[in-house]
Structure formats: C-alpha cells, structure tokens
Write an enzyme that holds these catalytic residues in place. Structure first.
Site, mmCIF file in Angstrom:
data_model
loop_
_atom_site.group_PDB
_atom_site.id
_atom_site.type_symbol
_atom_site.label_atom_id
_atom_site.label_comp_id
_atom_site.label_asym_id
_atom_site.label_seq_id
_atom_site.Cartn_x
_atom_site.Cartn_y
_atom_site.Cartn_z
ATOM 1 C CB CYS A 21 -0.894 0.020 1.226
ATOM 2 S SG CYS A 21 -1.984 -1.392 1.303
ATOM 3 N N GLY A 47 -0.877 1.143 -4.954
ATOM 4 C CA GLY A 47 -2.166 0.504 -4.692
ATOM 5 C C GLY A 47 -3.250 1.109 -5.534
ATOM 6 C CG ASN A 122 3.304 -0.083 2.739
ATOM 7 O OD1 ASN A 122 4.409 0.401 2.566
ATOM 8 N ND2 ASN A 122 2.919 -1.157 2.087
ATOM 9 N N GLY A 123 2.143 -2.816 4.540
ATOM 10 C CA GLY A 123 2.984 -3.923 4.995
ATOM 11 C C GLY A 123 2.154 -5.142 5.313
ATOM 12 C CE1 TYR A 267 6.784 -3.804 -11.437
ATOM 13 C CE2 TYR A 267 5.923 -4.026 -9.210
ATOM 14 C CZ TYR A 267 5.711 -3.888 -10.568
ATOM 15 O OH TYR A 267 4.434 -3.819 -11.044
HETATM 16 P P1 AMP Z 1 5.106 -12.570 -14.209
HETATM 17 O O1 AMP Z 1 4.436 -12.173 -15.457
HETATM 18 O O2 AMP Z 1 4.195 -13.329 -13.273
HETATM 19 O O3 AMP Z 1 6.414 -13.267 -14.397
HETATM 20 O O4 AMP Z 1 5.426 -11.222 -13.404
HETATM 21 C C1 AMP Z 1 6.549 -10.463 -13.749
HETATM 22 C C2 AMP Z 1 6.129 -9.073 -14.125
HETATM 23 O O5 AMP Z 1 5.298 -8.519 -13.100
HETATM 24 C C3 AMP Z 1 7.344 -8.189 -14.277
HETATM 25 O O6 AMP Z 1 7.228 -7.534 -15.525
HETATM 26 C C4 AMP Z 1 7.269 -7.196 -13.126
HETATM 27 O O7 AMP Z 1 7.480 -5.893 -13.605
HETATM 28 C C5 AMP Z 1 5.879 -7.345 -12.551
HETATM 29 N N1 AMP Z 1 5.883 -7.571 -11.094
HETATM 30 C C6 AMP Z 1 6.802 -8.187 -10.342
HETATM 31 N N2 AMP Z 1 6.442 -8.207 -9.044
HETATM 32 C C7 AMP Z 1 5.251 -7.595 -8.968
HETATM 33 C C8 AMP Z 1 4.359 -7.278 -7.902
HETATM 34 N N3 AMP Z 1 4.626 -7.626 -6.663
HETATM 35 N N4 AMP Z 1 3.222 -6.626 -8.212
HETATM 36 C C9 AMP Z 1 2.949 -6.290 -9.449
HETATM 37 N N5 AMP Z 1 3.748 -6.550 -10.499
HETATM 38 C C10 AMP Z 1 4.884 -7.189 -10.277
#
Ligand code: AMP
Length: 493
Positions: A21, A47, A122-123, A267
């Site tokens: 969040c 979020g 958040n957490g 990220y």
């Molecule tokens: P995936 O398609 O399941 O391999 O997810 C990887 C993609 O999701 C990457 O392009 C990341 O930029 C993004 N990503 C990684 N971790 C998260 C997260 N916790 N929440 C949202 N997006 C994520």
C-alpha cells in the site's frame, strides 16, 4: 533464518492478510484533504484497488473511502468539501484476491474512550492470524479482514492511558513489516517497523507555518506534488509524533540492524523516489550496468519491457554500448497485469498492455530487459511477441536475482509453487519463456549496484528474502494450522 516450505501469502487458507500500500499524512495545512488526495495520487502505483482519507477538524473526524483509483474517488470538489480539517491521513490499497470490499478500505477508524483514532497501514503482519484469533476469543468484534484491524483492537484493549502508550503497547505485540500513519484528536503519528522493511518519509510543506505543514508519506515522490520538501526517512523502529509543538521522536524497540526491502529499489517504488538516501532511478540503471557486465551477449538492440524495465535497460545499453530502443510500446490505459486475479485474464492483460514496435525488432538480435520474473507470464508473452515481430534472437536479462521465495512482508508474490524460479533451473526457465538465453543479475551484483561491496551473508543490508529465503522477521502464522475461518467471512461488493 527461517525457510518456510512451500507456503506463500496466497496459500490455501491463508489468503486474506496481505496488502502492499501507499500511505500519506499531513499535519496543519489549510487544504488537508486536497493535499492528501494529491499525495495519494502520486502514490497510486503502490495501490490501485481502493483509497481513503480521514480528516479531523478539531472536533470531529470525517472520512471518505471508496474502491478504485484516487482520481475516481477524490476529484469531486463536493467529496473534498465533505472532509474539513487541517489534518488528514490517507491510504491506497493494493490487495490481491477476493477481498475487494469497502469495509477493508483504509484508513480504519475507531472511537475510543480517549477520542477518535484512524490508522493506515502499508505492509504485512506475520502474526496477524494468531493475534486475530486471540482477540476474537477475548470478545473483539472484527469488522474487516485486513491484518491492519489488529492494531485497532490491540489499542482498544490496552491498559495504558495515552494514545501513544497504547500504540506502543500494540506495536510490541505485532510481528511483521509495517509503515503506519495514524491520527488521533491530538497528533499525527508515523511508525516504521523495527527493521525498517517498509518505507516512510517525513517532509514539510515549503513555507508552512511554524507549527504545521508536516507530511508523512511512503515515498518522496509524493512531496513535489504537494509542494513539500524532504526532511528525512522515518527511522526503523521509530515513532514520530507530530503536533503543534513539532515532531517528537520515540524509539520503543531495541535497535536492530536495518533490513530495508530491496524489491522497492528493483520494482515497487516510483523511479523518481529517493529511498534511504538512494535514488531509485539511478539504482535501477546501476543494476542494468551490473547485468551487462555479468551476462553481456552480442546483440543489435537493447529493449526494455516497459515501464518497469526501462532504467535497467538504459544502464545495460550504456554499459554494453549497444543501442537502446523502444521495441515494445506500452498502452498506458491498462492497469498492472499482476492485479488481474486469474491466469486467463492475466494473459489477456499482457496482450492489451504491450505491443511490438516491428521496425525496431525485425531481423535483430534483441536483448529484452525486465525487472523480474514471477510466474513467467509476462516474459513468455513478450518473447513470443518480439519473435513474431521478426527478431532473429531474443535474450532475456532480468534486473533482479531469480524470485525463488514468497514475500510475507507486504509485496504481493504468489505462493512458492507458482514462482517459476522456485521450480526450474535457469536453462529450463529460458526454454519455458522461449528465449535464446536468460540471465539474472547476481545477488552480489544487486548489492554492488546499491553501493555495497557484496551481500554480507552474516549481516545483509536489505531484506532480500524473495531471492535468498533469508527471512529476517519471524513468520509465526506460517506454523499456525488453526481454523482460519474465523477471519474469512466473505462478502460481495
Ligand atoms: P510474471 O508475469 O508473473 O512473471 O510477473 C513479472 C512481471 O510482473 C514483471 O514484468 C514485473 O514488472 C511485474 N511484477 C513483479 N512483481 C510484482 C508485484 N509484486 N506486483 C505487481 N507486479 C509485479
């Protein structure tokens, strides 16, 4: 070090207590609600599911909470006018499956004998289930299924008299990663967990009156938009209490070596934020440089997976001397693919979100750069799309180490069995996503990019549990096989 087996935040029977969040708070500003809405807008990436603001006008608390984006809920002048007061806190919620219901939307608010109390979190608390069960046995009536409500009940039953003492009493019972902003009749409060896993910063509105204009926010990117300047990070384990006398700091925990979340740099944070003294954008570029040094490959063009791969791809291109090109174009009117709950929709989402820029890719040896591979859905689709656009070779480079473990501290990751890197070798992953080669930055390379010599195994500077399985905060709920139904009342919205 704890190494839980194949369990994760989404594991069956354990699927409701996690949020990533954004939080924001302001003390003594003429437009507290509007400023909070602007701050939340800058934190929208943390979020997108729901948002809320609570204000205090000196006599009464006011709140507005709703599902959806900040702009959907707070662009209406009537809504802002219904939130009078010079102090406010706000929250953007990012939860995963199921519980998209209004009663889970924060800030949470409760009336106590000492007055009103609102809190935004958040957490993720790692003993929330255990505490929840104990509190229900004591007669506490939970209104939501978020772990954050545990704070409210612990404060309610505390035998201490002042709000701050009750808050400290509550904090001493919770285990987990958290940043909180809270509001009482007397003060705005900000808290970071003892290891400082989640971020929280203190700022000040430029030119504010002597007794006001204090800002708390998840990230520095929320400061510019509200005309505030950065003062400092709230320290791990610190409680800041803000009132007309200024900022008062309390440190109720024994000091522990801090473990800020390394995934914020990779990220989650917005690239223009500065966290713990490190600019996120520059850190991402340096990770890209490390990646190029560690696993360079002959190629014609470096292409980021937008937007998350852009700074790392810039660093990779600069270090390798290979041109950076926008070979994939992102449609900005589609939300993050990850938010979509089913595989089918997720797959559709990726196609909606990205398209190939054919002239840049056709006949080329392409290095694709993204920040992480979780389930592999994005990489698989992107590689396929780039090949379909005529690329001769496709090499995938990832600006994080392989994600082999679930996060229990507030970043949304699926259960371990769904993590591609937990199941397959790197060669097998490359085959699965259809790439000619695949490489991840090493954990030491990541630490070097963040200014450390390497990862110090005995005392790592960051929480990197998703890459190493080294969980710095205990996970009591993971060993608790009790009937979770107590907390799982479901509701349609
Ligand atoms: P995936 O398609 O399941 O391999 O997810 C990887 C993609 O999701 C990457 O392009 C990341 O930029 C993004 N990503 C990684 N971790 C998260 C997260 N916790 N929440 C949202 N997006 C994520």
């Amino acid at each position: 070090m704890i190494r839980p087996d194949d369990v994760g935040p989404d594991s069956e029977g354990c699927d409701h207590f996690h949020d990533e969040c954004g939080v924001f708070g302001i003390w003594n500003s003429p437009d507290a609600a509007a400023v909070t809405a602007l701050g939340l807008h800058a934190l929208q990436h943390r979020g997108q599911e729901a948002t809320g603001i609570v204000t205090f006008d000196g006599a009464r608390f006011h709140s507005h909470r709703g599902l959806g984006l900040v702009g959907d809920n707070f662009s209406n002048a009537r809504v802002i006018a219904s939130l009078p007061g010079r102090v406010a806190i706000g929250h953007n919620r990012y939860a995963t499956t199921g519980e998209t219901i209004l009663r889970n939307v924060q800030p949470l608010y409760a009336d106590f004998e000492f007055g009103g109390f609102a809190v935004a979190h958040n957490g993720n608390l790692t003993n929330a289930h255990l505490l929840h069960r104990a509190l229900v046995r004591r007669g506490c009536l939970f209104q939501s299924t978020t772990d954050s409500e545990v704070f409210v009940h612990l404060i309610a039953i505390s035998l201490y008299s002042t709000v701050v003492d009750r808050l400290i009493d509550a904090l001493k019972q919770v285990i987990g990663a958290y940043s909180l902003v809270a509001l009482s009749n007397e003060a705005l409060m900000g808290v970071r967990d003892p290891l400082g896993v989640r971020p929280l910063i203190l700022g000040r509105i430029i030119g504010a009156e002597a007794n006001g204009g204090w800002v708390l926010a998840s990230e520095t990117c929320a400061l510019d938009i509200v005309g505030a300047e950065f003062i400092r990070d709230v320290e791990p384990g610190e409680i800041v209490v803000i009132n007309d006398q200024g900022v008062h700091s309390i440190r109720p925990f024994t000091r522990a070596p801090e473990r800020f979340c390394v995934f914020e740099y990779i990220y989650f944070a917005r690239p223009d934020s500065v966290m713990e003294g490190t600019a996120v954008y520059a850190a991402r570029k340096r990770i890209g440089e490390e990646l190029a040094r560690e696993s360079g490959v002959p190629a014609d063009v470096i292409v980021p997976v937008p937007d998350s791969g852009v700074p790392a791809a810039m660093g990779y291109a600069a270090e390798s001397g290979i041109p950076f090109e926008l070979g994939i174009i992102r449609n900005h009117y589609v939300g993050r693919t990850f938010i979509e709950p089913t595989d089918h929709i997720r797959n559709l989402g990726v196609k909606l979100k990205h398209s190939a820029n054919r002239p840049v890719l056709a006949g080329k040896r392409v290095v694709l750069v993204d920040d992480s591979i979780v389930r592999g859905t994005t990489s698989r689709k992107i590689v396929e799309m780039v090949r379909a656009a005529g690329a001769r070779e496709v090499h995938m480079r990832i600006s994080s180490p392989p994600t082999t473990n679930s996060c229990f501290y507030g970043i949304d990751t699926p259960e371990r069995s769904k993590l591609l890197a937990a199941r397959y070798s790197i060669d097998e992953m490359a085959r699965q996503i259809g790439a000619d080669s695949l490489a991840f930055v090493s954990i030491d390379g990541l630490y070097r990019a963040l200014g450390k010599a390497a990862r110090d195994k005995a005392a790592p500077s960051y929480c990197d549990a998703c890459f190493t399985g080294d969980y710095p905060i205990p996970l009591p709920d993971q060993g608790d096989n009790s009937d979770r139904q107590l907390s799982l009342l479901s509701e349609e919205n």
